[in-house]
Every structure is written in structure tokens, then in C-alpha cells.
Design a protein around this motif. Structure first.
Motif, PDB file in Angstrom:
ATOM      1  N   LEU A 290     -14.192  14.247 -17.533  1.00  0.00           N
ATOM      2  CA  LEU A 290     -12.982  15.022 -17.256  1.00  0.00           C
ATOM      3  C   LEU A 290     -12.373  14.721 -15.883  1.00  0.00           C
ATOM      4  O   LEU A 290     -11.188  14.402 -15.797  1.00  0.00           O
ATOM      5  N   ILE A 291     -13.141  14.820 -14.802  1.00  0.00           N
ATOM      6  CA  ILE A 291     -12.598  14.615 -13.454  1.00  0.00           C
ATOM      7  C   ILE A 291     -11.945  13.238 -13.315  1.00  0.00           C
ATOM      8  O   ILE A 291     -10.831  13.142 -12.768  1.00  0.00           O
ATOM      9  N   PRO A 292     -12.577  12.144 -13.799  1.00  0.00           N
ATOM     10  CA  PRO A 292     -11.896  10.844 -13.716  1.00  0.00           C
ATOM     11  C   PRO A 292     -10.539  10.840 -14.424  1.00  0.00           C
ATOM     12  O   PRO A 292      -9.567  10.272 -13.919  1.00  0.00           O
ATOM     13  N   ARG A 293     -10.482  11.495 -15.578  1.00  0.00           N
ATOM     14  CA  ARG A 293      -9.218  11.545 -16.326  1.00  0.00           C
ATOM     15  C   ARG A 293      -8.177  12.369 -15.568  1.00  0.00           C
ATOM     16  O   ARG A 293      -6.979  12.040 -15.573  1.00  0.00           O
ATOM     17  N   MET A 294      -8.599  13.416 -14.904  1.00  0.00           N
ATOM     18  CA  MET A 294      -7.680  14.227 -14.106  1.00  0.00           C
ATOM     19  C   MET A 294      -7.086  13.407 -12.967  1.00  0.00           C
ATOM     20  O   MET A 294      -5.911  13.560 -12.619  1.00  0.00           O
ATOM     21  N   ILE A 295      -7.894  12.512 -12.405  1.00  0.00           N
ATOM     22  CA  ILE A 295      -7.414  11.671 -11.310  1.00  0.00           C
ATOM     23  C   ILE A 295      -6.385  10.667 -11.813  1.00  0.00           C
ATOM     24  O   ILE A 295      -5.308  10.507 -11.222  1.00  0.00           O
ATOM     25  N   THR A 296      -6.689   9.976 -12.912  1.00  0.00           N
ATOM     26  CA  THR A 296      -5.750   8.970 -13.405  1.00  0.00           C
ATOM     27  C   THR A 296      -4.479   9.606 -13.971  1.00  0.00           C
ATOM     28  O   THR A 296      -3.397   9.020 -13.871  1.00  0.00           O
ATOM     29  N   GLU A 297      -4.600  10.796 -14.538  1.00  0.00           N
ATOM     30  CA  GLU A 297      -3.398  11.466 -15.035  1.00  0.00           C
ATOM     31  C   GLU A 297      -2.535  11.980 -13.882  1.00  0.00           C
ATOM     32  O   GLU A 297      -1.305  12.047 -13.992  1.00  0.00           O
ATOM     33  N   TYR A 298      -3.164  12.326 -12.774  1.00  0.00           N
ATOM     34  CA  TYR A 298      -2.404  12.695 -11.572  1.00  0.00           C
ATOM     35  C   TYR A 298      -1.596  11.489 -11.096  1.00  0.00           C
ATOM     36  O   TYR A 298      -0.402  11.599 -10.800  1.00  0.00           O
ATOM     37  N   ALA A 299      -2.237  10.318 -11.057  1.00  0.00           N
ATOM     38  CA  ALA A 299      -1.519   9.102 -10.686  1.00  0.00           C
ATOM     39  C   ALA A 299      -0.440   8.760 -11.704  1.00  0.00           C
ATOM     40  O   ALA A 299       0.646   8.288 -11.347  1.00  0.00           O
TER      41      ALA A 299
ATOM     42  N   ILE B  64       0.826  -1.209   0.000  1.00  0.00           N
ATOM     43  CA  ILE B  64       0.000   0.000   0.000  1.00  0.00           C
ATOM     44  C   ILE B  64       0.860   1.259   0.000  1.00  0.00           C
ATOM     45  O   ILE B  64       0.614   2.203  -0.753  1.00  0.00           O
ATOM     46  N   ARG B  65       1.893   1.257   0.803  1.00  0.00           N
ATOM     47  CA  ARG B  65       2.677   2.475   0.985  1.00  0.00           C
ATOM     48  C   ARG B  65       3.738   2.683  -0.089  1.00  0.00           C
ATOM     49  O   ARG B  65       4.107   3.822  -0.381  1.00  0.00           O
ATOM     50  N   CYS B  66       4.230   1.616  -0.671  1.00  0.00           N
ATOM     51  CA  CYS B  66       5.437   1.721  -1.493  1.00  0.00           C
ATOM     52  C   CYS B  66       5.266   1.363  -2.961  1.00  0.00           C
ATOM     53  O   CYS B  66       6.124   1.727  -3.772  1.00  0.00           O
ATOM     54  N   TYR B  67       4.219   0.641  -3.314  1.00  0.00           N
ATOM     55  CA  TYR B  67       4.137   0.110  -4.672  1.00  0.00           C
ATOM     56  C   TYR B  67       3.384   1.065  -5.601  1.00  0.00           C
ATOM     57  O   TYR B  67       2.202   1.337  -5.374  1.00  0.00           O
ATOM     58  N   PRO B  68       4.042   1.572  -6.647  1.00  0.00           N
ATOM     59  CA  PRO B  68       3.354   2.475  -7.570  1.00  0.00           C
ATOM     60  C   PRO B  68       2.179   1.801  -8.274  1.00  0.00           C
ATOM     61  O   PRO B  68       1.205   2.465  -8.621  1.00  0.00           O
ATOM     62  N   GLY B  69       2.268   0.479  -8.473  1.00  0.00           N
ATOM     63  CA  GLY B  69       1.169  -0.236  -9.100  1.00  0.00           C
ATOM     64  C   GLY B  69      -0.105  -0.132  -8.298  1.00  0.00           C
ATOM     65  O   GLY B  69      -1.192   0.063  -8.856  1.00  0.00           O
ATOM     66  N   PHE B  70       0.008  -0.238  -6.969  1.00  0.00           N
ATOM     67  CA  PHE B  70      -1.183  -0.108  -6.135  1.00  0.00           C
ATOM     68  C   PHE B  70      -1.760   1.294  -6.226  1.00  0.00           C
ATOM     69  O   PHE B  70      -2.980   1.477  -6.368  1.00  0.00           O
ATOM     70  N   TYR B  71      -0.906   2.298  -6.136  1.00  0.00           N
ATOM     71  CA  TYR B  71      -1.378   3.685  -6.180  1.00  0.00           C
ATOM     72  C   TYR B  71      -2.123   3.958  -7.488  1.00  0.00           C
ATOM     73  O   TYR B  71      -3.206   4.562  -7.495  1.00  0.00           O
ATOM     74  N   ALA B  72      -1.552   3.481  -8.592  1.00  0.00           N
ATOM     75  CA  ALA B  72      -2.170   3.707  -9.903  1.00  0.00           C
ATOM     76  C   ALA B  72      -3.497   2.971 -10.023  1.00  0.00           C
ATOM     77  O   ALA B  72      -4.474   3.514 -10.566  1.00  0.00           O
ATOM     78  N   VAL B  73      -3.560   1.740  -9.525  1.00  0.00           N
ATOM     79  CA  VAL B  73      -4.809   0.978  -9.592  1.00  0.00           C
ATOM     80  C   VAL B  73      -5.864   1.612  -8.687  1.00  0.00           C
ATOM     81  O   VAL B  73      -7.049   1.664  -9.046  1.00  0.00           O
ATOM     82  N   ALA B  74      -5.455   2.106  -7.524  1.00  0.00           N
ATOM     83  CA  ALA B  74      -6.404   2.785  -6.633  1.00  0.00           C
ATOM     84  C   ALA B  74      -6.997   4.012  -7.312  1.00  0.00           C
ATOM     85  O   ALA B  74      -8.218   4.246  -7.256  1.00  0.00           O
ATOM     86  N   ALA B  75      -6.148   4.799  -7.968  1.00  0.00           N
ATOM     87  CA  ALA B  75      -6.638   5.977  -8.691  1.00  0.00           C
ATOM     88  C   ALA B  75      -7.594   5.559  -9.794  1.00  0.00           C
ATOM     89  O   ALA B  75      -8.644   6.181  -9.992  1.00  0.00           O
ATOM     90  N   TYR B  76      -7.222   4.500 -10.525  1.00  0.00           N
ATOM     91  CA  TYR B  76      -8.095   4.006 -11.590  1.00  0.00           C
ATOM     92  C   TYR B  76      -9.459   3.593 -11.045  1.00  0.00           C
ATOM     93  O   TYR B  76     -10.497   3.976 -11.605  1.00  0.00           O
TER      94      TYR B  76
END
Length: 277
Positions: A140-149, A115-127
Motif C-alpha cells: 500500500l505505502i509504495p502505491r500511495m507514493i507513486t500515485e502521489y507522483a 531535477i527541479r523542473c522535469y516531471p519525468g525525473f520526479y515520477a521516476v524518483a517516486a517510483y
């Protein structure tokens, strides 16, 4: 200078209530902190505190949507209400994702590390959070979230993609998952994988342009799989740096055997696909 001022003035007038990236990113991080205290700025140890936080975030999302009616066709307050009604399903899916990442990586020492260290988890959570908003008709807002990740992890997942349970991205950097991609359950992909489109024509925007990955598929680093008609059958293994534009049957193993360039014969580099069904 006057011409530039007029152009900029018109631009600002045309976007009077656009949600700023800061507002959207703050909302996403607050949701992530609510679901996983590892990301929270304060721990909510009592159920009343959690209820109050949910109500605070529901009101925040409602306000964003009401002010930006051009981003959806529904009632902003109702969409915000539905979002939080369905948030438990997102949480349950993410718990399964964390477990899949832990089970699939011998280097992982704990779920907390995932949870804390894996970029894959962070990206999947954002998705998954963005996909819920997308499924409720928010633009738009969903895309802003995934592009932030994407900016934080190097993983680019379009919020409209459909991804099943126990999804695992290992290492993560350079992964691209296109808009009409469909991914089944228990799929694992490594860094540099592209699930993309063969066509970039605007006329094909409403067509399925990206591949379908069935259950229990593993895709190794650098593989590129393209096309809306391309289906990777369940329980298949796609090797590193494979380039695929055609479907493969279930339980296949696809890999490349490089053929080196021979200057004497002026032979160009070629790759031979080996398939083991």
C-alpha cells in the motif's frame, strides 16, 4: 442519518492505524529532500546533520510500519533499517537517470534543471523510492507514493514494475507503466506511452500481464504496447501512436502509415505496420 453514522463508525474502527496520505507524502518528500537538496526545506551542510536526518527519517518509517503491521509480514524496525541501507543504490540509480535525461534532451541546460523542473525525473524518483519499499515487502505505502507522483506529474508507474539503469521519461504526461512491466537499461519513452495489459481479468492478477522492453529502446509519443508475452527487442525504435500486442525483434523500427477513409468505398481507417530490422 443513523445508518450512515454506523457505517462510517465501522469504517473508522476498521482502519485505526492506517497511514494517512499526508504522513506518507511527507515521508516521501523528506526522502527526496534528503537525496536532492533542490527539494529540501533546509540544507544539511554538515555530515552530522545528514546522519541526524537519516536517523530521524528511519525512526519515522519504523513508527509507520510498526503501527501498520497489516501492511507487511516482517519486523517494522528491521524493514526501516534495510530501507536506509539500500537507499544509496536508489540514489546512484537516480543520478544515472538525471544524466540520461540531460544527455537525451537538447533543451536541458543543466542537471539542476532536470531535477527541479522535469516531471519525468520526479515520477521516476517516486517510483525508485516506492520500488525499494515494495521489494522489502511493504504493501500500500509504495502505491500511495507513486500515485502521489502521478497526481503531480501525470506519470503513472506501478511500484512493482522493474526498471533498469539510465531510464528517461521525456515530457512525461500520460505515461502509464503497469505492474509487471520489465524495462532494461538506457530506455527512453515519451509522453502518452502506455505499457499495459491485454487482460484485465482478476484471475490473471498473478501472471505477467505487461510487456518487456529490452535495452536501448526508444518509444515515441502515444505508443501503446500491451501484453505479458510482448517483448520489444533491444535497440528498437517504436514510432508515435503505434499499437503493439506482439513482440518485435532487436534493432527493429516500427511505425504506422495511415490509410485515409474513403467514403466512396466505405473503407474504414486502417494502419499498416512497417518494420525495418
Amino acid at each position: 442519518m443513523e445508518s450512515l453514522i454506523k457505517k462510517l463508525s465501522k469504517s473508522h474502527k476498521d482502519c485505526p492505524e492506517c497511514p494517512s496520505p499526508k504522513v506518507v507524502h511527507s515521508f516521501f518528500e523528506s526522502i527526496l529532500g534528503l537525496l536532492f537538496p533542490d527539494f529540501a526545506t533546509e540544507l544539511l551542510k554538515e555530515e552530522d546533520q545528514i546522519s541526524e536526518k537519516i536517523e530521524e527519517l528511519r525512526h519515522k518509517l519504523s513508527r509507520i510500519l510498526i503501527r501498520n503491521k497489516h501492511l507487511h509480514d516482517g519486523d517494522g524496525a528491521e524493514i526501516a533499517h534495510l530501507f536506509f541501507l539500500k537507499l544509496e543504490n536508489v540514489y546512484d540509480l537516480l543520478i544515472q537517470d538525471v544524466q540520461a535525461m540531460y544527455d537525451g534532451d537538447p533543451a536541458a541546460k543543466s542537471l539542476t534543471e532536470i531535477i527541479r523542473c522535469y516531471p519525468g525525473f520526479y515520477a521516476v524518483a517516486a517510483y525508485r523510492i516506492a520500488h525499494l519499499l515494495h521489494s522489502l515487502g511493504v504493501n500500500l505505502i509504495p502505491r500511495m507514493i507513486t500515485e502521489y507522483a502521478h497526481s503531480k506529474t501525470g506519470v503513472d508507474i506501478h511500484p512493482a514494475a522493474k526498471i533498469g539503469e539510465r531510464f528517461c521519461i521525456d515530457h512525461g504526461t500520460g505515461v502509464v507503466i503497469g505492474e509487471t512491466t520489465e524495462i532494461g537499461n538506457c530506455v527512453k519513452i515519451y509522453q502518452g506511452v502506455t505499457l499495459g495489459a491485454l487482460s484485465i481479468e482478476k484471475a490473471d492478477a498473478d501472471k505477467k500481464r505487461h510487456p518487456t522492453i529490452e535495452d536501448y529502446v526508444v518509444i515515441y509519443a502515444g505508443a501503446t504496447i500491451l501484453g505479458g508475452d510482448t517483448i520489444i527487442g533491444h535497440h528498437s525504435i517504436i514510432g508515435g501512436n503505434v499499437w503493439l500486442t506482439k513482440s518485435v525483434p532487436a534493432k527493429s523500427k516500427i511505425y504506422y502509415q495511415a490509410k485515409m477513409y474513403n467514403p466512396a468505398s466505405d473503407e474504414t481507417d486502417t494502419y499498416i505496420i512497417k518494420s525495418e530490422g
